[in-house]
Design a protein around this motif. Sequence first.
Motif, PDB file in Angstrom:
ATOM      1  N   ALA A 638       7.250 -22.194   0.708  1.00 27.96           N
ATOM      2  CA  ALA A 638       6.202 -23.032   0.100  1.00 27.96           C
ATOM      3  C   ALA A 638       4.986 -23.067   1.008  1.00 27.96           C
ATOM      4  O   ALA A 638       5.091 -23.157   2.231  1.00 27.96           O
ATOM      5  CB  ALA A 638       6.734 -24.448  -0.115  1.00 27.96           C
ATOM      6  N   GLY A 639       3.801 -22.965   0.411  1.00 31.23           N
ATOM      7  CA  GLY A 639       2.561 -23.013   1.170  1.00 31.23           C
ATOM      8  C   GLY A 639       2.099 -21.664   1.665  1.00 31.23           C
ATOM      9  O   GLY A 639       1.093 -21.578   2.390  1.00 31.23           O
ATOM     10  N   TYR A 640       2.792 -20.593   1.251  1.00 34.18           N
ATOM     11  CA  TYR A 640       2.407 -19.242   1.697  1.00 34.18           C
ATOM     12  C   TYR A 640       2.279 -18.318   0.493  1.00 34.18           C
ATOM     13  O   TYR A 640       2.921 -18.514  -0.556  1.00 34.18           O
ATOM     14  CB  TYR A 640       3.444 -18.669   2.673  1.00 34.18           C
ATOM     15  N   GLN A 641       1.449 -17.305   0.655  1.00 30.98           N
ATOM     16  CA  GLN A 641       1.315 -16.251  -0.344  1.00 30.98           C
ATOM     17  C   GLN A 641       1.585 -14.896   0.311  1.00 30.98           C
ATOM     18  O   GLN A 641       1.427 -14.737   1.518  1.00 30.98           O
ATOM     19  CB  GLN A 641      -0.082 -16.271  -0.956  1.00 30.98           C
ATOM     20  N   VAL A 642       2.004 -13.939  -0.502  1.00 28.04           N
ATOM     21  CA  VAL A 642       2.388 -12.621   0.004  1.00 28.04           C
ATOM     22  C   VAL A 642       1.227 -11.656  -0.129  1.00 28.04           C
ATOM     23  O   VAL A 642       0.597 -11.550  -1.189  1.00 28.04           O
ATOM     24  CB  VAL A 642       3.610 -12.067  -0.762  1.00 28.04           C
ATOM     25  N   GLN A 643       0.949 -10.953   0.947  1.00 27.00           N
ATOM     26  CA  GLN A 643      -0.033  -9.869   0.930  1.00 27.00           C
ATOM     27  C   GLN A 643       0.634  -8.566   1.369  1.00 27.00           C
ATOM     28  O   GLN A 643       1.545  -8.570   2.198  1.00 27.00           O
ATOM     29  CB  GLN A 643      -1.205 -10.198   1.862  1.00 27.00           C
ATOM     30  N   GLY A 644       0.171  -7.448   0.808  1.00 22.83           N
ATOM     31  CA  GLY A 644       0.689  -6.129   1.189  1.00 22.83           C
ATOM     32  C   GLY A 644       1.650  -5.529   0.201  1.00 22.83           C
ATOM     33  O   GLY A 644       2.330  -4.539   0.505  1.00 22.83           O
ATOM     34  N   LEU A 645       1.695  -6.098  -1.033  1.00 17.11           N
ATOM     35  CA  LEU A 645       2.628  -5.575  -2.033  1.00 17.11           C
ATOM     36  C   LEU A 645       2.291  -4.155  -2.453  1.00 17.11           C
ATOM     37  O   LEU A 645       3.174  -3.392  -2.850  1.00 17.11           O
ATOM     38  CB  LEU A 645       2.644  -6.483  -3.269  1.00 17.11           C
ATOM     39  N   ASP A 646       1.003  -3.794  -2.388  1.00 15.54           N
ATOM     40  CA  ASP A 646       0.597  -2.473  -2.862  1.00 15.54           C
ATOM     41  C   ASP A 646       1.298  -1.352  -2.098  1.00 15.54           C
ATOM     42  O   ASP A 646       1.614  -0.295  -2.643  1.00 15.54           O
ATOM     43  CB  ASP A 646      -0.919  -2.314  -2.756  1.00 15.54           C
ATOM     44  N   LYS A 647       1.592  -1.587  -0.828  1.00  9.53           N
ATOM     45  CA  LYS A 647       2.239  -0.555  -0.014  1.00  9.53           C
ATOM     46  C   LYS A 647       3.736  -0.425  -0.307  1.00  9.53           C
ATOM     47  O   LYS A 647       4.382   0.504   0.169  1.00  9.53           O
ATOM     48  CB  LYS A 647       2.034  -0.857   1.465  1.00  9.53           C
ATOM     49  N   PHE A 701       8.859   4.022   4.019  1.00 12.96           N
ATOM     50  CA  PHE A 701       9.017   2.680   3.454  1.00 12.96           C
ATOM     51  C   PHE A 701       9.617   1.712   4.476  1.00 12.96           C
ATOM     52  O   PHE A 701       9.265   0.520   4.500  1.00 12.96           O
ATOM     53  CB  PHE A 701       9.904   2.731   2.207  1.00 12.96           C
ATOM     54  N   THR A 702      10.524   2.193   5.326  1.00 13.64           N
ATOM     55  CA  THR A 702      11.178   1.293   6.288  1.00 13.64           C
ATOM     56  C   THR A 702      10.187   0.718   7.291  1.00 13.64           C
ATOM     57  O   THR A 702      10.497  -0.267   7.970  1.00 13.64           O
ATOM     58  CB  THR A 702      12.307   2.013   7.055  1.00 13.64           C
ATOM     59  N   GLY A 703       9.019   1.305   7.398  1.00 19.39           N
ATOM     60  CA  GLY A 703       8.012   0.787   8.313  1.00 19.39           C
ATOM     61  C   GLY A 703       7.040  -0.184   7.667  1.00 19.39           C
ATOM     62  O   GLY A 703       6.140  -0.711   8.340  1.00 19.39           O
ATOM     63  N   GLN A 704       7.212  -0.439   6.373  1.00 17.94           N
ATOM     64  CA  GLN A 704       6.270  -1.311   5.667  1.00 17.94           C
ATOM     65  C   GLN A 704       6.541  -2.788   5.975  1.00 17.94           C
ATOM     66  O   GLN A 704       7.689  -3.210   6.119  1.00 17.94           O
ATOM     67  CB  GLN A 704       6.354  -1.079   4.162  1.00 17.94           C
ATOM     68  N   LYS A 705       5.473  -3.556   6.034  1.00 17.85           N
ATOM     69  CA  LYS A 705       5.544  -4.994   6.311  1.00 17.85           C
ATOM     70  C   LYS A 705       4.765  -5.746   5.236  1.00 17.85           C
ATOM     71  O   LYS A 705       3.883  -5.191   4.577  1.00 17.85           O
ATOM     72  CB  LYS A 705       4.946  -5.319   7.686  1.00 17.85           C
ATOM     73  N   ILE A 706       5.117  -7.003   5.088  1.00 23.53           N
ATOM     74  CA  ILE A 706       4.308  -7.891   4.252  1.00 23.53           C
ATOM     75  C   ILE A 706       3.786  -9.031   5.135  1.00 23.53           C
ATOM     76  O   ILE A 706       4.364  -9.337   6.187  1.00 23.53           O
ATOM     77  CB  ILE A 706       5.103  -8.470   3.071  1.00 23.53           C
ATOM     78  N   LEU A 707       2.714  -9.621   4.706  1.00 22.29           N
ATOM     79  CA  LEU A 707       2.148 -10.766   5.427  1.00 22.29           C
ATOM     80  C   LEU A 707       2.356 -12.030   4.595  1.00 22.29           C
ATOM     81  O   LEU A 707       1.985 -12.085   3.420  1.00 22.29           O
ATOM     82  CB  LEU A 707       0.648 -10.559   5.678  1.00 22.29           C
ATOM     83  N   LEU A 708       2.998 -13.014   5.208  1.00 20.51           N
ATOM     84  CA  LEU A 708       3.075 -14.336   4.600  1.00 20.51           C
ATOM     85  C   LEU A 708       1.859 -15.119   5.088  1.00 20.51           C
ATOM     86  O   LEU A 708       1.807 -15.572   6.237  1.00 20.51           O
ATOM     87  CB  LEU A 708       4.373 -15.035   4.993  1.00 20.51           C
ATOM     88  N   LYS A 709       0.862 -15.206   4.242  1.00 18.35           N
ATOM     89  CA  LYS A 709      -0.417 -15.830   4.619  1.00 18.35           C
ATOM     90  C   LYS A 709      -0.437 -17.288   4.171  1.00 18.35           C
ATOM     91  O   LYS A 709      -0.149 -17.603   3.012  1.00 18.35           O
ATOM     92  CB  LYS A 709      -1.576 -15.066   3.983  1.00 18.35           C
ATOM     93  N   LYS A 710      -0.769 -18.135   5.120  1.00 21.14           N
ATOM     94  CA  LYS A 710      -0.815 -19.559   4.819  1.00 21.14           C
ATOM     95  C   LYS A 710      -1.958 -19.844   3.830  1.00 21.14           C
ATOM     96  O   LYS A 710      -3.067 -19.354   3.983  1.00 21.14           O
ATOM     97  CB  LYS A 710      -1.020 -20.365   6.102  1.00 21.14           C
ATOM     98  N   LYS A 711      -1.635 -20.587   2.816  1.00 19.98           N
ATOM     99  CA  LYS A 711      -2.650 -20.889   1.787  1.00 19.98           C
ATOM    100  C   LYS A 711      -3.700 -21.861   2.322  1.00 19.98           C
ATOM    101  O   LYS A 711      -3.399 -22.717   3.164  1.00 19.98           O
ATOM    102  CB  LYS A 711      -1.968 -21.497   0.565  1.00 19.98           C
TER     103      LYS A 711
END
Length: 711
Positions: A638-647, A701-711
């Motif tokens: 809660a309170g976070y959004q995901v960035q980096g889904l395109d990769k 793909f195993t090197g891919q990361k996502i960012l949990l960005k605080k809203k």
Amino acid sequence: MNAILRVATCLLICFVTTASLLAADRADELKQEMWGSSDKDFKVVAVPDKWKDRSAVIIARLNRFEYRKQAMAALLNINQYNHYRVKLNDKNAVNEYAEISFKSGDKGRVRVYVGFKVIKPNGREIIVDPATAVKMERRGSDGYAYKKIAIPNLEPGDILDYYLCEEEERIITSLIEFFDPIIHNLRQEYPVMKQKLQFKVQRRCYINLRSINGAPELKLVTDEEKDEQYYSLEDGDRDGIADMKWLYPNRDVPTVKFRAAYASNKGVNSYDVLLDEQGVVKNKVTADELAEVSNTMMKMVLYAGNTANKYLKKNYNGPTDNFSVARAGYYYNRHELLNQSETLTLQNKDLPSEREMTFIASFSNFLKEEDIPHDIVVAVARRISSIDDVIFESELDYLIRVRQGKEFLYFSPYSIYTVPGAIPSALQGADAYAFDGLTKSTRWVPQRTTLPALTKDDNVSATSMTVKLSTDLQKATLNVQRNIRGVEKPYHQYRLLDVYDAIDEDNKAYAPYEYVYPHKAKKEYTALQQAYQQNRSKSKTDALKDMIADDYEFKADDPTDLKITQTGRSDKDPAMVYSFTFGTDELVKKTGPNYLVDIGKLIEGQVSIRADEMDRDQNIYFDNARSFRYTVTLDIPAGYQVQGLDKLNSRVENAVGGFTSTAKEENGKLVIETYKHYGVTFASKSEWPNVVAFVNAAHTFTGQKILLKKK
């Protein structure tokens, strides 16, 4: 009495002294033969410019094998002489050759002679004293004790010239004595400038010899000076094949197969075992000869009894079609392995499986008594040979094939985990011959066939994972469920199941199992049972812990909550299904107010193809077609959004295989699905770019990361 003792002692001392002197003389003779030879190949110091960037280059190598029966004695001589001259170009090669192991010569009538010398770039020679070798703690898989010797002061640019010679005297104990087969690939790990392969076979010995995959034929050479003949191959200018992925060298690399045998007249007349005439090379085996050797191997089974017929007659009330009755007999025979399996488990030994020919003879007898049409099928593992290139009976494997109309059901030797219909991975897709099991074996007529191969949709490893982050987002808890079908299943069964899982399952189908204790050892084995049960849960957890360490490229906590919901021991429910939980604090990293998640690592480690592997000149052999599916569900804090889904969305599909990944957000969760598959078992070298494409896509793909960005 004292006088007799003194005489005996003196004779023993004389014998030991004489033997030692003879050994020393022989060591000097071989040293002179190897290092004093006029062979110009072993004088070369320069290597071609094209190989100067290779870790090492084999300047010259000699492999000579000698076999003979002694005159007027029940003794065989088996000798081998190996001489190598290697240019070390870099530190990796120096490290590899810094220690060399060899047989110590302490088993039976075996003598070992060795020599090692280093040639520096300025021509200075340094001989390493063989007496500095030390005995290794463990014996080799061949039962021999080994020594290892350190080669000191090796540096890039040095040449290591060494020889390993073994001379064995063996007592004849059977009608036929088979010497160890030699399968020699002309391409080795490192490039080879010159190599010689020689076989000397004398006095009542038989020769099986075949060059395959474009290897030159060996020539019969006459040595007038020594008044002897031998088979020889001189070859050279072979590039190296160091650590090449998905290569079956015996199927693709120029190769020589050789075996010698000694057989008495009675042995030759009694057994058909792919021998021809003494001193004459046999280089081809016909289908009729495969039928004859199969018949011989069946006859050599000492016991082929079967209690399944009696059990089924009394207890079986199921369907009476061929497949159903064959299945019932197979499962009962598998059940009969439980007692032996429990004993070996308590002894901390590997679980048993029925010996191949014992299984073939026994199960065929069961099917005959039930009057069920079936075939004895002979094939060769794909990585060893095509059936057309067979020249040893030791290359052969056997299956039973039950017929029902135009349909077939295959059976392989049972362990407590095997099921009807399963064909060993190594034999799937192999050419074979079938012989009618209801026909007298002396009248077998070979029928050519190809064994079926499971597809990527049959061999499936499916993993579902939910990931929950701790309130401080520093730790991840992973709940995992695996569903394994096909060729990958035994890996999981042998690590996470044991004989008591099989006992519990079989007790639902048969009378309650009761352990028959080894003779006069009930007290001992009762204590072993108690100790095993006390440690059983921990042993399974430890095995799972090792599997997780192999699968994932991050440190994990000890797993918990292992639950096995389906064992995969039935062909009606063929999948093994189990679940577990583990945690890790290496998946998430804080970066300012946000968090980086190594989301790609959750599909397990993936093989990659390096830049130096991009060029390939050999065909590709996969053990089997197979597929891997992953579904990862992450609860978004809660309170976070995901960035980096395109990769995380990608797709590579071609005729050889593929990798696809998708990612989406739904109901506060991130859902990732990946699908990787190897669609074929063979691909030509021209298709290597296709393999690279999907394999490296999965690794990327195993090197891919996502960012949990605080809203």
